[in-house]
Design an enzyme around this catalytic site. Structure first.
Site, PDB file in Angstrom:
ATOM      1  N   ASP A 192       2.800   0.410   0.319  1.00 44.65           N
ATOM      2  CA  ASP A 192       2.054  -0.690  -0.286  1.00 44.65           C
ATOM      3  C   ASP A 192       2.978  -1.773  -0.832  1.00 44.65           C
ATOM      4  OD1 ASP A 192      -0.442  -1.884  -1.061  1.00 44.65           O
ATOM      5  OD2 ASP A 192       0.167  -1.502  -3.115  1.00 44.65           O
ATOM      6  N   HIS A 240      -1.473  -0.981   3.456  1.00 44.02           N
ATOM      7  CA  HIS A 240      -1.524  -2.391   3.048  1.00 44.02           C
ATOM      8  C   HIS A 240      -1.644  -3.163   4.355  1.00 44.02           C
ATOM      9  CE1 HIS A 240      -0.098  -5.994   0.698  1.00 44.02           C
ATOM     10  NE2 HIS A 240       0.260  -6.362   1.920  1.00 44.02           N
ATOM     11  N   ASP A 250      -5.714  -2.337  -8.106  1.00 42.77           N
ATOM     12  CA  ASP A 250      -4.540  -3.028  -7.555  1.00 42.77           C
ATOM     13  C   ASP A 250      -3.717  -3.652  -8.674  1.00 42.77           C
ATOM     14  OD1 ASP A 250      -2.851  -3.637  -5.462  1.00 42.77           O
ATOM     15  OD2 ASP A 250      -3.762  -5.592  -5.088  1.00 42.77           O
TER      16      ASP A 250
END
Length: 420
Positions: free
Chosen positions: A140, A167, A293
């Site tokens: 990510d 991602h 996030d």
């Protein structure tokens, strides 16, 4: 030996058991003892019982990330590997597990890197990292861009029954983009990131998951095309799950009109059409769970020109309120449905137990008032960072207490002052 604890007269929301009623919740030795008179008499009878009731409104500033998680009502968080250095070897994963346990404010589930140094070239020691405590794998902040590497990662994680969290981003299509490609990017003179930069990677990974039988979880979905690809993949029986973030549900690329770097994130805020597709995907179950996030950055980093400022915003303390605002208040989800997507569903994606108030399970409890309004004040954040576009917003859903295995890890200051 700790004394029993009772949370008096709260609305008990346990979507895992379809419970929504006003009742006392009893906790003993860090475990759920039961609801009301269902709890054993031996737990309910002692005179030395800690009683917790909802408090009133005030704020408290606490600095660490797990304190911020507790303040936001989280008892368990999964951390991504894009640290410096990355979580790509056993000692680093074990360190995260150990330090989180020592801090004691939230349970931390480490997500290890797919590739060494997140460089996309060589796989990490996947089985060894799982043994060290990793619950999933991701690069990510960057995509697993090499299709052969992604295929091998899916093949290795398939028997372990854990996902690769992607991602989703085609590096060539993204290029030097910093905002969503559209009218706003043109007006501002900023390089755009087309929605297909995400969607082509989602499509590729759906095919690789179908080929290998591995599990792909798409992080922070932002584009309408991606939602439709995920919907079709699920219909074909492909093991693909997905998440969305609060900011992609409540903001569009209009938020960057003033060159506000606190609205710069990756994937970027997109169009109204994309936002509406995300809402539809949440409602129909295409998008499985609701994430944060959380990406903290210093003021010095964010106080830069738009092109140079880093992507990302904080999210732990505002997630619950933003999701209530985006999903519950407009009637898209009921409150129990929302909590299921924030608790049980993310753990299911990771193949973990939790997210329940069933007797005998760890007493991980969030006490909050869904109707209480509070104002986001970045300067008072418990996080070390203040990079949020929601400073000054009034949100519903004030967290009053957070308990991890029966211990209070966050108590709203007014409740602390009143001794409640």
């Amino acid at each position: 030996m700790s004394r029993p604890t009772v949370l008096r007269g709260g609305r008990i929301l346990d979507p895992s058991r379809d419970i929504d009623r006003v009742q006392d919740l009893w906790i003993d030795q860090g475990r759920i003892a039961g609801l009301g008179e269902e709890a054993p008499a031996a737990v309910r009878s002692p005179k030395d019982v800690e009683t917790i009731e909802p408090g009133q409104e005030e704020k408290e500033t606490i600095e660490t990330g797990t304190r911020a998680a507790a303040r936001g009502g989280f008892t368990t968080v999964a951390c991504m590997p894009n640290t410096d250095p990355p979580l790509d070897d056993r000692p680093r994963v074990e360190y995260v597990v150990r330090r989180a346990r020592e801090a004691g404010f939230a349970r931390v589930l480490p997500i290890a890197a797919v590739t060494r140094g997140q460089a996309g070239e060589a796989l990490t020691e996947i089985e060894d990292l799982v043994d060290a405590g990793a619950v999933a794998f991701s690069d990510d902040g960057k995509p697993v861009w090499n299709a052969e590497i992604m295929r091998r990662a899916l093949e290795l994680t398939r028997p372990l029954k854990i996902p690769i969290i992607q991602h989703a981003e085609d590096r060539d299509l993204k290029g030097a983009g910093v905002v969503h490609e559209g009218w706003i990017s043109t007006k501002l003179g900023l390089k755009g990131i087309p929605d297909v930069a995400e969607s082509v990677m989602v499509a590729r990974d759906a095919l690789l998951a179908e080929l290998t039988g591995g599990r792909v979880h798409v992080a922070h979905v932002s584009a309408a095309r991606s939602v439709e690809i995920i919907r079709r993949a699920k219909a074909r029986g492909i093991a693909m799950t997905a998440e969305v973030t609060p900011h992609h549900l409540v903001l569009t690329d209009e938020a960057v009109s003033g060159y506000d770097t606190n609205a710069k994130m990756n994937p970027p805020l997109r169009s109204t059409r994309d936002r509406e597709a995300l809402l539809e995907g949440v409602v129909d179950g295409t998008i499985d769970c609701l994430a944060t996030d959380h990406a903290p950055h210093t003021e010095i980093e964010k106080d830069n020109d738009f092109d140079s400022a880093p992507f990302g915003i904080t999210g732990l303390e505002t997630a619950l309120g933003l999701y209530i605002k985006a999903l519950v208040e407009p009637g898209h989800l009921t409150l129990p449905e929302l909590l299921l997507r924030m608790t049980r569903k993310p753990l299911e994606v990771l193949g973990r137990r939790g997210g329940t108030l069933e007797p005998g399970e760890p007493a991980d409890v969030t006490v909050f008032d869904p109707a209480a309004r509070w104002t986001v004040r970045a300067v008072e954040s418990a996080s070390r960072s203040r990079n949020t576009p929601f400073d000054g917003w009034e949100l519903p859903g004030r967290v009053l207490f957070t308990l991890l295995e029966g211990r209070i890890t966050y108590r709203e200051p007014a409740a602390l002052a009143s001794g409640r």
